[in-house]
Design a protein around this motif. Structure first.
Motif, PDB file in Angstrom:
ATOM      1  N   GLU A 143       2.270  -3.753  -0.735  1.00 66.25           N
ATOM      2  CA  GLU A 143       1.923  -1.863  -1.491  1.00 66.25           C
ATOM      3  C   GLU A 143       3.593  -1.418  -0.637  1.00 66.25           C
ATOM      4  O   GLU A 143       4.141  -0.674  -0.877  1.00 66.25           O
ATOM      5  CB  GLU A 143       1.623  -0.942  -0.454  1.00 66.25           C
ATOM      6  CG  GLU A 143      -0.219  -1.234  -0.556  1.00 66.25           C
ATOM      7  CD  GLU A 143      -1.117  -2.050  -0.551  1.00 66.25           C
ATOM      8  OE1 GLU A 143      -2.470  -2.509  -0.757  1.00 66.25           O
ATOM      9  OE2 GLU A 143      -0.758  -2.973   0.813  1.00 66.25           O
ATOM     10  N   CYS A 144       4.025  -2.293   0.621  1.00 66.10           N
ATOM     11  CA  CYS A 144       5.708  -1.347   1.075  1.00 66.10           C
ATOM     12  C   CYS A 144       6.402  -1.644   0.465  1.00 66.10           C
ATOM     13  O   CYS A 144       7.084  -3.444  -0.086  1.00 66.10           O
ATOM     14  CB  CYS A 144       5.948  -2.839   2.497  1.00 66.10           C
ATOM     15  SG  CYS A 144       4.702  -2.189   3.444  1.00 66.10           S
ATOM     16  N   ASP A 180       3.529   5.150   1.502  1.00 65.15           N
ATOM     17  CA  ASP A 180       4.334   7.074   1.081  1.00 65.15           C
ATOM     18  C   ASP A 180       4.699   7.398   3.392  1.00 65.15           C
ATOM     19  O   ASP A 180       4.978   8.157   2.860  1.00 65.15           O
ATOM     20  CB  ASP A 180       3.522   7.298   1.089  1.00 65.15           C
ATOM     21  CG  ASP A 180       1.798   7.536   1.910  1.00 65.15           C
ATOM     22  OD1 ASP A 180       1.560   7.127   2.352  1.00 65.15           O
ATOM     23  OD2 ASP A 180       0.919   8.875   1.232  1.00 65.15           O
ATOM     24  N   CYS A 181       5.121   5.853   3.412  1.00 63.46           N
ATOM     25  CA  CYS A 181       6.074   5.619   4.978  1.00 63.46           C
ATOM     26  C   CYS A 181       6.695   6.595   5.049  1.00 63.46           C
ATOM     27  O   CYS A 181       7.638   6.502   4.000  1.00 63.46           O
ATOM     28  CB  CYS A 181       6.253   4.470   5.651  1.00 63.46           C
ATOM     29  SG  CYS A 181       4.464   3.269   6.003  1.00 63.46           S
ATOM     30  N   ASN A 237       8.887   1.811   9.754  1.00 57.04           N
ATOM     31  CA  ASN A 237       8.506   1.045   9.247  1.00 57.04           C
ATOM     32  C   ASN A 237       7.158   0.602   7.972  1.00 57.04           C
ATOM     33  O   ASN A 237       6.705   1.277   9.555  1.00 57.04           O
ATOM     34  CB  ASN A 237       8.383  -0.634  10.091  1.00 57.04           C
ATOM     35  CG  ASN A 237      10.594  -0.436  10.829  1.00 57.04           C
ATOM     36  OD1 ASN A 237      11.365  -0.098   9.532  1.00 57.04           O
ATOM     37  ND2 ASN A 237      10.414  -0.768  11.083  1.00 57.04           N
ATOM     38  N   CYS A 238       6.969  -0.683   6.801  1.00 55.01           N
ATOM     39  CA  CYS A 238       6.096  -0.059   6.788  1.00 55.01           C
ATOM     40  C   CYS A 238       5.196  -2.145   6.594  1.00 55.01           C
ATOM     41  O   CYS A 238       6.545  -3.369   6.317  1.00 55.01           O
ATOM     42  CB  CYS A 238       6.491  -0.174   5.032  1.00 55.01           C
ATOM     43  SG  CYS A 238       4.886  -0.871   3.522  1.00 55.01           S
ATOM     44  N   THR A 239       4.362  -1.909   6.742  1.00 58.58           N
ATOM     45  CA  THR A 239       3.871  -3.548   7.439  1.00 58.58           C
ATOM     46  C   THR A 239       2.394  -3.316   6.008  1.00 58.58           C
ATOM     47  O   THR A 239       1.845  -2.731   6.752  1.00 58.58           O
ATOM     48  CB  THR A 239       3.433  -3.697   8.357  1.00 58.58           C
ATOM     49  OG1 THR A 239       3.862  -3.136   9.321  1.00 58.58           O
ATOM     50  CG2 THR A 239       2.907  -5.105   8.787  1.00 58.58           C
ATOM     51  N   ASP A 240       2.916  -5.375   5.392  1.00 62.28           N
ATOM     52  CA  ASP A 240       1.141  -4.444   4.001  1.00 62.28           C
ATOM     53  C   ASP A 240       0.576  -5.485   5.023  1.00 62.28           C
ATOM     54  O   ASP A 240       1.064  -6.026   5.850  1.00 62.28           O
ATOM     55  CB  ASP A 240       1.750  -5.842   3.683  1.00 62.28           C
ATOM     56  CG  ASP A 240       2.800  -5.447   2.536  1.00 62.28           C
ATOM     57  OD1 ASP A 240       2.242  -3.980   1.902  1.00 62.28           O
ATOM     58  OD2 ASP A 240       4.129  -5.821   1.604  1.00 62.28           O
ATOM     59  N   GLY A 241      -0.802  -5.549   4.549  1.00 63.18           N
ATOM     60  CA  GLY A 241      -2.318  -6.162   5.189  1.00 63.18           C
ATOM     61  C   GLY A 241      -3.058  -6.014   4.056  1.00 63.18           C
ATOM     62  O   GLY A 241      -3.092  -6.326   2.975  1.00 63.18           O
ATOM     63  N   THR A 266       0.324  -0.399   6.737  1.00 64.75           N
ATOM     64  CA  THR A 266       0.343   0.329   8.123  1.00 64.75           C
ATOM     65  C   THR A 266       1.809   0.960   8.234  1.00 64.75           C
ATOM     66  O   THR A 266       3.513   0.355   8.463  1.00 64.75           O
ATOM     67  CB  THR A 266       0.270  -0.588   9.070  1.00 64.75           C
ATOM     68  OG1 THR A 266      -1.144  -1.019   9.505  1.00 64.75           O
ATOM     69  CG2 THR A 266       0.079   0.598  10.614  1.00 64.75           C
ATOM     70  N   CYS A 267       1.884   2.307   8.664  1.00 67.58           N
ATOM     71  CA  CYS A 267       3.513   2.801   9.231  1.00 67.58           C
ATOM     72  C   CYS A 267       3.622   3.148   9.831  1.00 67.58           C
ATOM     73  O   CYS A 267       3.019   2.817  11.434  1.00 67.58           O
ATOM     74  CB  CYS A 267       3.702   4.487   7.940  1.00 67.58           C
ATOM     75  SG  CYS A 267       3.085   3.942   6.361  1.00 67.58           S
ATOM     76  N   THR A 268       5.031   2.368  11.177  1.00 66.97           N
ATOM     77  CA  THR A 268       5.465   2.739  12.277  1.00 66.97           C
ATOM     78  C   THR A 268       6.449   3.430  12.738  1.00 66.97           C
ATOM     79  O   THR A 268       7.403   2.645  11.488  1.00 66.97           O
ATOM     80  CB  THR A 268       5.014   1.050  12.760  1.00 66.97           C
ATOM     81  OG1 THR A 268       3.987   0.449  12.890  1.00 66.97           O
ATOM     82  CG2 THR A 268       5.448   0.692  14.498  1.00 66.97           C
TER      83      THR A 268
END
Length: 79
Positions: free
Chosen positions: A9-10, A15-16, A21-25, A30-32
């Motif tokens: 998705e990143c 939609d971060c 920063n976007c992390t794929d799972g 997840t957006c951090t």
């Protein structure tokens, strides 16, 4: 049979916030938020942290000024 693969998705469908920063799972992301920014309740939007008066380390004879994701300390006149 059918083989399913995880979508990255990143950079494609996340939609971060621009300050995150976007992390794929597995099946998600997840957006951090970057330093100086905090994640809002929706988990994707970042808001600026108002460091002045909370986490700044300015001298007592200096003025703190909040900026986007940061702060600056400026010595008062005569200091």
């Amino acid at each position: 049979g059918v083989t399913c693969t995880d979508v990255a998705e990143c950079g494609r469908t996340d939609d971060c916030d621009t300050e995150a920063n976007c992390t794929d799972g597995d099946g998600s992301f997840t957006c951090t938020c970057n330093a100086g920014w905090e994640t809002s309740d929706n988990g994707v939007t970042c808001t600026d942290v108002a460091e002045c008066g909370q986490t700044d380390n300015c001298d007592t004879e200096a003025t703190c000024t909040d900026g986007d994701g940061s702060f600056t300390c400026t010595c008062n006149a005569g200091w």
